[in-house]
Design a protein around this motif. Sequence first.
Motif, PDB file in Angstrom:
ATOM      1  N   MET A  25      32.254  42.184  39.574  1.00 28.29           N
ATOM      2  CA  MET A  25      32.593  43.590  39.741  1.00 28.29           C
ATOM      3  C   MET A  25      34.031  43.795  40.203  1.00 28.29           C
ATOM      4  SD  MET A  25      29.928  44.960  38.601  1.00 28.29           S
ATOM      5  CE  MET A  25      30.192  46.691  38.999  1.00 28.29           C
ATOM      6  N   ASP A  26      34.770  42.708  40.388  1.00 34.73           N
ATOM      7  CA  ASP A  26      36.190  42.799  40.715  1.00 34.73           C
ATOM      8  C   ASP A  26      37.070  42.547  39.491  1.00 34.73           C
ATOM      9  OD1 ASP A  26      35.768  43.322  43.453  1.00 34.73           O
ATOM     10  OD2 ASP A  26      35.442  41.190  43.824  1.00 34.73           O
ATOM     11  N   MET A  75      45.411  47.351  24.959  1.00 35.56           N
ATOM     12  CA  MET A  75      45.504  46.636  26.222  1.00 35.56           C
ATOM     13  C   MET A  75      46.623  47.147  27.124  1.00 35.56           C
ATOM     14  SD  MET A  75      42.908  44.780  26.387  1.00 35.56           S
ATOM     15  CE  MET A  75      43.384  44.097  27.965  1.00 35.56           C
ATOM     16  N   LYS A  76      47.379  48.141  26.671  1.00 37.55           N
ATOM     17  CA  LYS A  76      48.336  48.799  27.570  1.00 37.55           C
ATOM     18  C   LYS A  76      47.602  49.401  28.777  1.00 37.55           C
ATOM     19  CE  LYS A  76      52.028  48.279  24.839  1.00 37.55           C
ATOM     20  NZ  LYS A  76      51.458  47.604  23.663  1.00 37.55           N
ATOM     21  N   GLN A  77      46.310  49.653  28.619  1.00 35.77           N
ATOM     22  CA  GLN A  77      45.507  50.159  29.744  1.00 35.77           C
ATOM     23  C   GLN A  77      45.503  49.180  30.915  1.00 35.77           C
ATOM     24  OE1 GLN A  77      41.513  51.811  28.300  1.00 35.77           O
ATOM     25  NE2 GLN A  77      42.320  50.844  26.452  1.00 35.77           N
ATOM     26  N   TRP A  78      45.633  47.891  30.619  1.00 36.20           N
ATOM     27  CA  TRP A  78      45.629  46.877  31.678  1.00 36.20           C
ATOM     28  C   TRP A  78      46.769  47.141  32.652  1.00 36.20           C
ATOM     29  CZ3 TRP A  78      45.211  40.945  30.238  1.00 36.20           C
ATOM     30  CH2 TRP A  78      44.796  40.221  31.359  1.00 36.20           C
ATOM     31  N   ASP A  79      47.960  47.355  32.106  1.00 33.58           N
ATOM     32  CA  ASP A  79      49.128  47.655  32.956  1.00 33.58           C
ATOM     33  C   ASP A  79      48.975  48.994  33.663  1.00 33.58           C
ATOM     34  OD1 ASP A  79      50.811  45.504  32.972  1.00 33.58           O
ATOM     35  OD2 ASP A  79      52.118  46.221  31.372  1.00 33.58           O
ATOM     36  N   LYS A  94      44.093  42.933  37.860  1.00 35.71           N
ATOM     37  CA  LYS A  94      42.685  42.561  37.684  1.00 35.71           C
ATOM     38  C   LYS A  94      42.560  41.424  36.664  1.00 35.71           C
ATOM     39  CE  LYS A  94      40.413  45.864  40.052  1.00 35.71           C
ATOM     40  NZ  LYS A  94      39.326  45.616  41.024  1.00 35.71           N
ATOM     41  N   ARG A  95      41.563  40.571  36.851  1.00 37.58           N
ATOM     42  CA  ARG A  95      41.292  39.494  35.904  1.00 37.58           C
ATOM     43  C   ARG A  95      40.436  40.022  34.755  1.00 37.58           C
ATOM     44  NH1 ARG A  95      39.661  34.289  39.533  1.00 37.58           N
ATOM     45  NH2 ARG A  95      39.881  33.268  37.497  1.00 37.58           N
TER      46      ARG A  95
END
Length: 342
Positions: A59-60, A111-115, A121-122
Motif C-alpha cells: 500500500m506504499d 507515466m508523466k503521472q509518476w512525476d 513511490k515504487r
Amino acid sequence: MAKLKYRLIPEGAAQGMVPINLVFIDKKDIDECGILMVEACRIIAKELNEPAAIDVMDMDAITVTSDGILADGAVVAFASADYGVVNREFGFLGVSEMPYSRKLLDEEPHMKQWDANYRGKRLYRGSYGDDMRPRDPLNERQTITGRIANNNTGSEMMNVVDMTEILTPMYGILAVMRDGEVLIGHSGPVISVGIGMVVRERAGRIFGWGYGAGQTAHASGDYAKTIKSDCWALCGTKEDLAEYTIRALEIGMIPGRHIACSPANLCLAHAMGLPIDLDGIFANAWEELESIGITRADLEKPCDKPMSREEAIAHAAEIIPGIEDGKRFKVSDICQIRYAEC
C-alpha cells in the motif's frame, strides 16, 4: 508464534455475488512475520484449506490500471491455492518492480503521472520473471493451482472447473485494503469493452507493448461487449474511479493520446469539458465504443456546463457507465479479518 493477518472475502459473500474465495494480504504484515511472500501464500492456503485466489498488496507502492491511470497501491505478488496447496511451479508469481527513468516517462506518456502525482513511490506493474525465472507469454501474468486461476496480475480470478469468474479492478482491491466501500455486480457490456482499451507499456499488469492509447486490445467489434459481460466484478465506487481518473486529467492526460479511450476516461473528460483526442482513436476502437452507445458525434458536442472536480466526483455514478445490477457494500460487511500462524 507470530500471526499473519489476512483479509478474506468468502465464496458466496455479498448476497452470492462473490463466486470464489478472495484473499488479500498486506505486505507489511508479511514483513512483520519475517517470511517471504511465497511462504505467506502457502501458510494461508494451508490454514484456509479451500480453493482461493490470493493477492499480496504493497500500500506504499503504486501501479497502473490497464487504461493508464496511476493508483496508490500495488499487487506485488499473487497466487492460486486449492485445498492447502500452492503449486510449486505455477501457483505463485512475484511482480517485478519498474525502476524510475526518464526513458520510461518519454516512451510511455501516461507515466508523466509518476512525476506529477506520485514522485518517489515504487512502481509495480506486470510480472516478467526477473525476480524468479524466465517465463513465456502464457505465464507472465497468471497463476494456477488445481481449480483456481489468478490472472492478469491479480485482477481476474476464476474456478476453472465450474467456470465461475470475478474481475477485481484495482480500485476495488484498494477499497478492500482500506476498509472502504465496493460496488459489485455483473461487469456488463461497458466494462467488457473498457478492459480492452489500454495503453502501451512495458511489463504492464494486463497488456504489454502491443497496443497504445486510442487502440483496443480486443479488436473484436460488436463481440467485445460480450467477452466479459457475464462476469461478476468487485469494483471501487464510481466516486473512487472518478477521483483517480481526474488526477490524471488535471495534469493534462488526454484520452486517446496519453491515456486509453476507455468509457470512464472519455465520459469524465467530456463531462468536465477537457480535451479528448478523437482523431487518435482507431476505427476498430470506435466500433467497440459505438456498440455500447458511445459515439464520436456525442463526444464532439460541447458540454453545456463543464463540471468541476467536485461536481464530477459527486455525480460520478451518473457520468460513468458500467456495472449491471450493481450494489454497494461496506467492506466490513463482506470481508473477514483472519490470522494464520506463521
